[in-house]
Design a protein around this motif. Structure first.
Motif, PDB file in Angstrom:
ATOM      1  N   TYR A  32       0.924  -1.287  -0.009  1.00 27.65           N
ATOM      2  CA  TYR A  32      -0.048   0.004   0.008  1.00 27.65           C
ATOM      3  C   TYR A  32       0.890   1.143   0.188  1.00 27.65           C
ATOM      4  CZ  TYR A  32      -3.439   3.490   1.128  1.00 27.65           C
ATOM      5  OH  TYR A  32      -4.265   4.816   0.989  1.00 27.65           O
ATOM      6  N   ALA A  33       1.911   1.332   0.885  1.00 32.19           N
ATOM      7  CA  ALA A  33       2.820   2.346   0.729  1.00 32.19           C
ATOM      8  C   ALA A  33       3.560   2.515  -0.593  1.00 32.19           C
ATOM      9  CB  ALA A  33       3.792   2.208   1.871  1.00 32.19           C
ATOM     10  N   ILE A  34       3.836   1.479  -1.389  1.00 31.75           N
ATOM     11  CA  ILE A  34       4.374   1.673  -2.517  1.00 31.75           C
ATOM     12  C   ILE A  34       3.310   2.506  -3.682  1.00 31.75           C
ATOM     13  CG2 ILE A  34       5.251   0.348  -4.679  1.00 31.75           C
ATOM     14  CD1 ILE A  34       6.487  -1.394  -2.544  1.00 31.75           C
ATOM     15  N   SER A  35       2.318   1.786  -3.440  1.00 33.94           N
ATOM     16  CA  SER A  35       0.972   2.327  -4.353  1.00 33.94           C
ATOM     17  C   SER A  35       0.769   3.692  -3.956  1.00 33.94           C
ATOM     18  CB  SER A  35      -0.219   1.419  -3.790  1.00 33.94           C
ATOM     19  OG  SER A  35      -0.096   0.013  -4.091  1.00 33.94           O
ATOM     20  N   ARG A  36       0.765   4.298  -2.781  1.00 36.12           N
ATOM     21  CA  ARG A  36       0.537   5.645  -2.289  1.00 36.12           C
ATOM     22  C   ARG A  36       1.525   6.482  -3.195  1.00 36.12           C
ATOM     23  NH1 ARG A  36      -0.261   6.106   3.488  1.00 36.12           N
ATOM     24  NH2 ARG A  36       2.089   5.836   3.473  1.00 36.12           N
ATOM     25  N   ARG A  37       2.824   6.115  -2.782  1.00 43.75           N
ATOM     26  CA  ARG A  37       3.875   6.757  -3.470  1.00 43.75           C
ATOM     27  C   ARG A  37       3.858   7.092  -4.807  1.00 43.75           C
ATOM     28  NH1 ARG A  37       7.237  11.201  -2.356  1.00 43.75           N
ATOM     29  NH2 ARG A  37       9.218  10.883  -3.676  1.00 43.75           N
ATOM     30  N   ALA A  38       3.485   5.846  -5.485  1.00 42.38           N
ATOM     31  CA  ALA A  38       3.699   5.748  -6.941  1.00 42.38           C
ATOM     32  C   ALA A  38       2.264   6.654  -7.579  1.00 42.38           C
ATOM     33  CB  ALA A  38       3.232   4.353  -7.558  1.00 42.38           C
ATOM     34  N   ALA A  39       1.348   6.693  -6.895  1.00 40.90           N
ATOM     35  CA  ALA A  39      -0.006   7.434  -7.206  1.00 40.90           C
ATOM     36  C   ALA A  39       0.294   8.912  -6.952  1.00 40.90           C
ATOM     37  CB  ALA A  39      -1.193   6.994  -6.419  1.00 40.90           C
ATOM     38  N   ALA A  40       0.872   9.156  -5.929  1.00 37.43           N
ATOM     39  CA  ALA A  40       1.297  10.923  -5.445  1.00 37.43           C
ATOM     40  C   ALA A  40       2.296  11.217  -6.576  1.00 37.43           C
ATOM     41  CB  ALA A  40       2.103  10.653  -4.326  1.00 37.43           C
ATOM     42  N   ARG A  67      -0.183  -2.092 -21.040  1.00 32.21           N
ATOM     43  CA  ARG A  67       0.717  -2.651 -20.609  1.00 32.21           C
ATOM     44  C   ARG A  67       1.627  -1.916 -19.371  1.00 32.21           C
ATOM     45  NH1 ARG A  67       3.701  -7.119 -22.201  1.00 32.21           N
ATOM     46  NH2 ARG A  67       5.868  -7.315 -21.575  1.00 32.21           N
ATOM     47  N   ALA A  68       1.963  -2.646 -18.310  1.00 23.67           N
ATOM     48  CA  ALA A  68       2.711  -1.931 -17.106  1.00 23.67           C
ATOM     49  C   ALA A  68       3.993  -1.456 -17.546  1.00 23.67           C
ATOM     50  CB  ALA A  68       2.781  -3.087 -15.811  1.00 23.67           C
ATOM     51  N   ASP A  69       4.489  -0.537 -16.982  1.00 27.12           N
ATOM     52  CA  ASP A  69       5.764   0.077 -17.111  1.00 27.12           C
ATOM     53  C   ASP A  69       6.513  -0.439 -16.108  1.00 27.12           C
ATOM     54  OD1 ASP A  69       5.441   1.833 -19.554  1.00 27.12           O
ATOM     55  OD2 ASP A  69       4.071   3.013 -17.978  1.00 27.12           O
ATOM     56  N   VAL A  70       6.096  -0.638 -14.559  1.00 27.95           N
ATOM     57  CA  VAL A  70       6.706  -1.019 -13.455  1.00 27.95           C
ATOM     58  C   VAL A  70       5.883  -2.009 -12.870  1.00 27.95           C
ATOM     59  CG1 VAL A  70       7.687  -0.217 -11.421  1.00 27.95           C
ATOM     60  CG2 VAL A  70       7.653   1.442 -13.253  1.00 27.95           C
ATOM     61  N   SER A  71       6.495  -3.045 -12.342  1.00 21.63           N
ATOM     62  CA  SER A  71       5.769  -4.247 -11.451  1.00 21.63           C
ATOM     63  C   SER A  71       6.601  -4.461 -10.332  1.00 21.63           C
ATOM     64  CB  SER A  71       5.635  -5.351 -12.234  1.00 21.63           C
ATOM     65  OG  SER A  71       5.049  -6.321 -11.720  1.00 21.63           O
ATOM     66  N   SER A  72       5.949  -4.722  -9.177  1.00 15.80           N
ATOM     67  CA  SER A  72       6.535  -5.038  -7.808  1.00 15.80           C
ATOM     68  C   SER A  72       6.738  -6.476  -7.583  1.00 15.80           C
ATOM     69  CB  SER A  72       5.789  -4.251  -6.632  1.00 15.80           C
ATOM     70  OG  SER A  72       4.573  -5.120  -6.418  1.00 15.80           O
TER      71      SER A  72
END
Length: 99
Positions: A26-34, A91-96
């Protein structure tokens, strides 16, 4: 001089985060969205995904969030999630996690 955070911008990028509904994911998601990315959250539980997506949309104005249930230990789930995500965002550019 420009803001040092500009080097971390992800505008126009598509990011997939496994385990994106909680904790580090979730923290990664929040940072990516921000940082301007369109974020696809993958997780096991639909309720947790829905809550995380709603929270991200609340925290990050204009965030492009897509939530998809997926068990990353299942090849069929991964393939199905990929098809759904690519149909919705490309297509995704970045995947965790694994591609």
């Amino acid at each position: 001089m420009s803001d040092s955070n500009e080097i971390y911008r992800l505008d126009g990028r598509r990011v997939v985060v496994t385990g994106g509904a909680r904790g580090i994911g979730y923290a990664i998601s929040r940072r990516a969205a921000a940082s301007g990315a369109a974020v696809a959250l993958l997780d096991l539980e639909q309720v947790a995904l829905d809550q995380a997506a709603a929270q991200l949309r609340h925290e990050v104005e204009g965030a492009a969030i897509l939530a998809q249930t997926c068990d990353v230990s299942s090849y069929d789930d991964i393939r199905g999630a990929r098809e759904v995500l690519e149909a919705g965002r490309g297509r995704a550019d970045v995947s965790s996690g694994p591609r």
